[in-house]
Design an enzyme around this catalytic site. Sequence first.
Site, PDB file in Angstrom:
ATOM      1  N   ASP A   4      -9.466  -3.020   7.204  1.00  0.00           N
ATOM      2  CA  ASP A   4      -9.360  -3.663   8.517  1.00  0.00           C
ATOM      3  C   ASP A   4     -10.720  -3.984   9.122  1.00  0.00           C
ATOM      4  O   ASP A   4     -10.814  -4.866   9.983  1.00  0.00           O
ATOM      5  CB  ASP A   4      -8.556  -2.771   9.468  1.00  0.00           C
TER       6      ASP A   4
ATOM      7  N   PHE B 179     -12.377   2.379  10.359  1.00  0.00           N
ATOM      8  CA  PHE B 179     -13.027   3.400   9.524  1.00  0.00           C
ATOM      9  C   PHE B 179     -12.055   4.540   9.256  1.00  0.00           C
ATOM     10  O   PHE B 179     -11.231   4.872  10.101  1.00  0.00           O
ATOM     11  CB  PHE B 179     -14.273   3.956  10.216  1.00  0.00           C
TER      12      PHE B 179
ATOM     13  N   ARG C 179       2.244  -8.211   4.383  1.00  0.00           N
ATOM     14  CA  ARG C 179       2.910  -6.932   4.073  1.00  0.00           C
ATOM     15  C   ARG C 179       4.422  -7.065   3.981  1.00  0.00           C
ATOM     16  O   ARG C 179       5.090  -6.178   3.434  1.00  0.00           O
ATOM     17  CB  ARG C 179       2.486  -5.877   5.109  1.00  0.00           C
TER      18      ARG C 179
ATOM     19  N   HIS D 139      -9.518   6.841   6.372  1.00  0.00           N
ATOM     20  CA  HIS D 139      -8.235   6.589   5.721  1.00  0.00           C
ATOM     21  C   HIS D 139      -7.589   7.904   5.355  1.00  0.00           C
ATOM     22  O   HIS D 139      -8.284   8.837   4.941  1.00  0.00           O
ATOM     23  CB  HIS D 139      -8.421   5.729   4.453  1.00  0.00           C
TER      24      HIS D 139
ATOM     25  N   ARG E 239     -10.151  -2.137  -1.124  1.00  0.00           N
ATOM     26  CA  ARG E 239      -9.957  -3.506  -0.631  1.00  0.00           C
ATOM     27  C   ARG E 239     -11.109  -3.964   0.258  1.00  0.00           C
ATOM     28  O   ARG E 239     -11.378  -5.152   0.395  1.00  0.00           O
ATOM     29  CB  ARG E 239      -8.644  -3.583   0.155  1.00  0.00           C
TER      30      ARG E 239
ATOM     31  N   MET F 165     -12.726   2.158  15.084  1.00  0.00           N
ATOM     32  CA  MET F 165     -11.630   1.460  14.426  1.00  0.00           C
ATOM     33  C   MET F 165     -12.102   0.717  13.177  1.00  0.00           C
ATOM     34  O   MET F 165     -13.185   0.137  13.156  1.00  0.00           O
ATOM     35  CB  MET F 165     -10.976   0.506  15.418  1.00  0.00           C
TER      36      MET F 165
ATOM     37  N   HIS G 124      -2.967   2.126  12.466  1.00  0.00           N
ATOM     38  CA  HIS G 124      -2.451   1.490  11.227  1.00  0.00           C
ATOM     39  C   HIS G 124      -2.915   0.030  11.245  1.00  0.00           C
ATOM     40  O   HIS G 124      -4.106  -0.236  11.371  1.00  0.00           O
ATOM     41  CB  HIS G 124      -0.926   1.689  11.200  1.00  0.00           C
TER      42      HIS G 124
ATOM     43  N   ARG H 269      15.609  12.504   5.463  1.00  0.00           N
ATOM     44  CA  ARG H 269      15.877  13.331   6.639  1.00  0.00           C
ATOM     45  C   ARG H 269      15.158  14.670   6.478  1.00  0.00           C
ATOM     46  O   ARG H 269      15.715  15.614   5.922  1.00  0.00           O
ATOM     47  CB  ARG H 269      17.395  13.524   6.757  1.00  0.00           C
TER      48      ARG H 269
ATOM     49  N   HIS I 273       0.820  -1.212   0.000  1.00  0.00           N
ATOM     50  CA  HIS I 273       0.000   0.000   0.000  1.00  0.00           C
ATOM     51  C   HIS I 273       0.851   1.258   0.000  1.00  0.00           C
ATOM     52  O   HIS I 273       0.659   2.155   0.830  1.00  0.00           O
ATOM     53  CB  HIS I 273      -0.958  -0.017   1.206  1.00  0.00           C
TER      54      HIS I 273
ATOM     55  N   LYS J 134     -12.731   7.500  18.262  1.00  0.00           N
ATOM     56  CA  LYS J 134     -12.401   7.035  16.909  1.00  0.00           C
ATOM     57  C   LYS J 134     -12.928   5.614  16.745  1.00  0.00           C
ATOM     58  O   LYS J 134     -12.654   4.757  17.582  1.00  0.00           O
ATOM     59  CB  LYS J 134     -10.883   7.021  16.715  1.00  0.00           C
TER      60      LYS J 134
HETATM   61  N1  COA Z   1     -13.879   7.400  13.655  1.00  0.00           N
HETATM   62  C1  COA Z   1     -14.413   8.605  13.942  1.00  0.00           C
HETATM   63  N2  COA Z   1     -14.044   9.736  13.343  1.00  0.00           N
HETATM   64  C2  COA Z   1     -13.094   9.659  12.410  1.00  0.00           C
HETATM   65  C3  COA Z   1     -12.491   8.456  12.053  1.00  0.00           C
HETATM   66  C4  COA Z   1     -12.917   7.305  12.714  1.00  0.00           C
HETATM   67  N3  COA Z   1     -12.371   6.122  12.431  1.00  0.00           N
HETATM   68  N4  COA Z   1     -11.579   8.679  11.100  1.00  0.00           N
HETATM   69  C5  COA Z   1     -11.587   9.980  10.854  1.00  0.00           C
HETATM   70  N5  COA Z   1     -12.509  10.578  11.647  1.00  0.00           N
HETATM   71  C6  COA Z   1     -12.807  11.994  11.689  1.00  0.00           C
HETATM   72  C7  COA Z   1     -11.827  12.704  12.607  1.00  0.00           C
HETATM   73  O1  COA Z   1     -12.276  12.724  13.927  1.00  0.00           O
HETATM   74  C8  COA Z   1     -11.768  14.048  11.980  1.00  0.00           C
HETATM   75  O2  COA Z   1     -12.897  14.772  12.359  1.00  0.00           O
HETATM   76  P1  COA Z   1     -12.783  16.326  12.721  1.00  0.00           P
HETATM   77  O3  COA Z   1     -12.316  16.988  11.460  1.00  0.00           O
HETATM   78  O4  COA Z   1     -14.164  16.670  13.121  1.00  0.00           O
HETATM   79  O5  COA Z   1     -11.779  16.422  13.821  1.00  0.00           O
HETATM   80  C9  COA Z   1     -11.882  13.774  10.489  1.00  0.00           C
HETATM   81  O6  COA Z   1     -12.585  12.543  10.387  1.00  0.00           O
HETATM   82  C10 COA Z   1     -10.544  13.632   9.795  1.00  0.00           C
HETATM   83  O7  COA Z   1      -9.825  12.607  10.461  1.00  0.00           O
HETATM   84  P2  COA Z   1      -8.285  12.624  10.753  1.00  0.00           P
HETATM   85  O8  COA Z   1      -8.009  11.857  12.011  1.00  0.00           O
HETATM   86  O9  COA Z   1      -7.725  13.989  10.655  1.00  0.00           O
HETATM   87  O10 COA Z   1      -7.773  11.799   9.538  1.00  0.00           O
HETATM   88  P3  COA Z   1      -6.324  11.243   9.367  1.00  0.00           P
HETATM   89  O11 COA Z   1      -6.054  11.248   7.931  1.00  0.00           O
HETATM   90  O12 COA Z   1      -5.337  11.933  10.243  1.00  0.00           O
HETATM   91  O13 COA Z   1      -6.473   9.781   9.969  1.00  0.00           O
HETATM   92  C11 COA Z   1      -6.867   7.531  10.204  1.00  0.00           C
HETATM   93  C12 COA Z   1      -6.649   8.655   9.209  1.00  0.00           C
HETATM   94  C13 COA Z   1      -6.852   6.226   9.452  1.00  0.00           C
HETATM   95  C14 COA Z   1      -5.704   7.504  11.216  1.00  0.00           C
HETATM   96  C15 COA Z   1      -8.203   7.739  10.936  1.00  0.00           C
HETATM   97  O14 COA Z   1      -9.254   7.696  10.000  1.00  0.00           O
HETATM   98  C16 COA Z   1      -8.419   6.747  12.039  1.00  0.00           C
HETATM   99  O15 COA Z   1      -7.948   6.948  13.164  1.00  0.00           O
HETATM  100  N6  COA Z   1      -9.129   5.619  11.754  1.00  0.00           N
HETATM  101  C17 COA Z   1      -9.325   4.585  12.722  1.00  0.00           C
HETATM  102  C18 COA Z   1      -8.124   3.647  12.745  1.00  0.00           C
HETATM  103  C19 COA Z   1      -8.058   2.801  11.505  1.00  0.00           C
HETATM  104  O16 COA Z   1      -9.036   2.201  11.093  1.00  0.00           O
HETATM  105  N7  COA Z   1      -6.856   2.716  10.935  1.00  0.00           N
HETATM  106  C20 COA Z   1      -6.592   1.894   9.790  1.00  0.00           C
HETATM  107  C21 COA Z   1      -6.336   2.719   8.586  1.00  0.00           C
HETATM  108  S1  COA Z   1      -6.165   1.708   7.144  1.00  0.00           S
END
Ligand code: COA
Length: 402
Positions: A343, A283, A368, A285, A294, A281, A238, A387, A203, A279
């Site tokens: 996931d 959900f 992976r 990306h 996927r 889990m 992640h 860096r 990925h 958050k």
């Molecule tokens: N549940 C609830 N809210 C979520 C969310 C989730 N899983 N993912 C994103 N959001 C919300 C955030 O709270 C944020 O809201 P806000 O703008 O009101 O504060 C907005 O969506 C943007 O999210 P952000 O955390 O800034 O996105 P990011 O790009 O930094 O994070 C992830 C991406 C994957 C880390 C994040 O979606 C997440 O933590 N997901 C859950 C863990 C997960 O499933 N990881 C596997 C990824 S493949």
Amino acid sequence: MATAAPAKPDAAAAFAKGLEGVIGGQTAVCSIEQDKLIYRGFEIHDLAEHATFEEVAFLLLVGHKPDVQELGQFKAEIIAERALHPAVVSFLGSAAGWLASGRAVPMDVLRTAVSILGHTDADCQDNSAAANLRKSKRLLAKIPTIVGHMQNVIDGRAIVGLERGGDPSLSHAANLLYMMTGRRPSAEEARVMDVSLILYAEHEFNASTFTTRVIAGTLSDMHGAVAGGIGALKGPLHGGANEAAMDMLKEILASVGEQGIGTPAVDTWMQNAFDTKRKLMGFGHRVYKNGDHRAGILHGLGKKMAATLSGTFGGIPAGKWFVLGEQVQKIMLTKKNIHPNVDFPCGMTYFTMNIPVPQYTPIFVASRITGWCAHIMEQHADNRLIRPLSIYTGPAQKPWNG
Ligand code: COA
């Protein structure tokens, strides 16, 4: 002659928290776009439907689709490398107490086992392309064996397939399941596992792959880079999300009960999660904003298999987990416009395959490893130290004896 220090770019303009949107390098391994995911020219739906994990592993590591002879030789090499050095087996046995106490989780034990694999690999300190490919194949072959043996240790079962690392007649995916349980999986179970490994294989510049590239970029070795990748993948933002997603579904079930599935009780649970800014889990990306390509593939396969299973899983029939999962997905989409990532269906799918939850992320590693090794090789082949700069937010300069 000393060269002048490069000027720092305008901080405010250059800074992106979490490196969001920043291009961190070039790669020929993978391309993520909103409407497709490509491994070296092949689209993920095409691969999931028509390829095997072994073919995808060859594609990623060697760089092209294998012909029949290449694939046969590759599979034979991997099967021949499955067994573990006694030092690794001994370590896994000694980790039983840490695993039982919860001081270590399987991802930690896998990380240490990969470090020990490095000590047992004659090529460990050799970063040449040929040595890196040899090490990639050994890591690909041995990581499922580590996962399988570790699960045997946790379950107090005799190690399955100690001499040869499982059953040489089984595919990579089927052998992983066999080593974990001592039971040869059905053709459908093996295919679902195989496809999940294809989906997880690569990925682009995700956090763990980027970690492996940062480590490789210092001209450190492949085992060190992979150990770092495992550390990065463990986190619930992640790879650890596949375990966390299932734990969350179990939490919802414990709260609403089987009778609550499909009722407003689930909406109430979700609203409470939203109100407390939790958050959810599995959900969201960083890159995909319209859904993870996927997720639908694995959801469809897992749901289809669940429909054929009898008995209960965590107290409810297999299909009910998918009913609950779909309800949660619908609420997330309606209320937050956030899609599931891979996931989320992985959690339900592996759960209804009776795979212990703490092994979901180690299984992710078993897949992976192909993407990581491809990127480590690409980094070593055309290296420049990675860096970046930072913006200082500490106190202003002051004298020590002030
Ligand atoms: N549940 C609830 N809210 C979520 C969310 C989730 N899983 N993912 C994103 N959001 C919300 C955030 O709270 C944020 O809201 P806000 O703008 O009101 O504060 C907005 O969506 C943007 O999210 P952000 O955390 O800034 O996105 P990011 O790009 O930094 O994070 C992830 C991406 C994957 C880390 C994040 O979606 C997440 O933590 N997901 C859950 C863990 C997960 O499933 N990881 C596997 C990824 S493949």
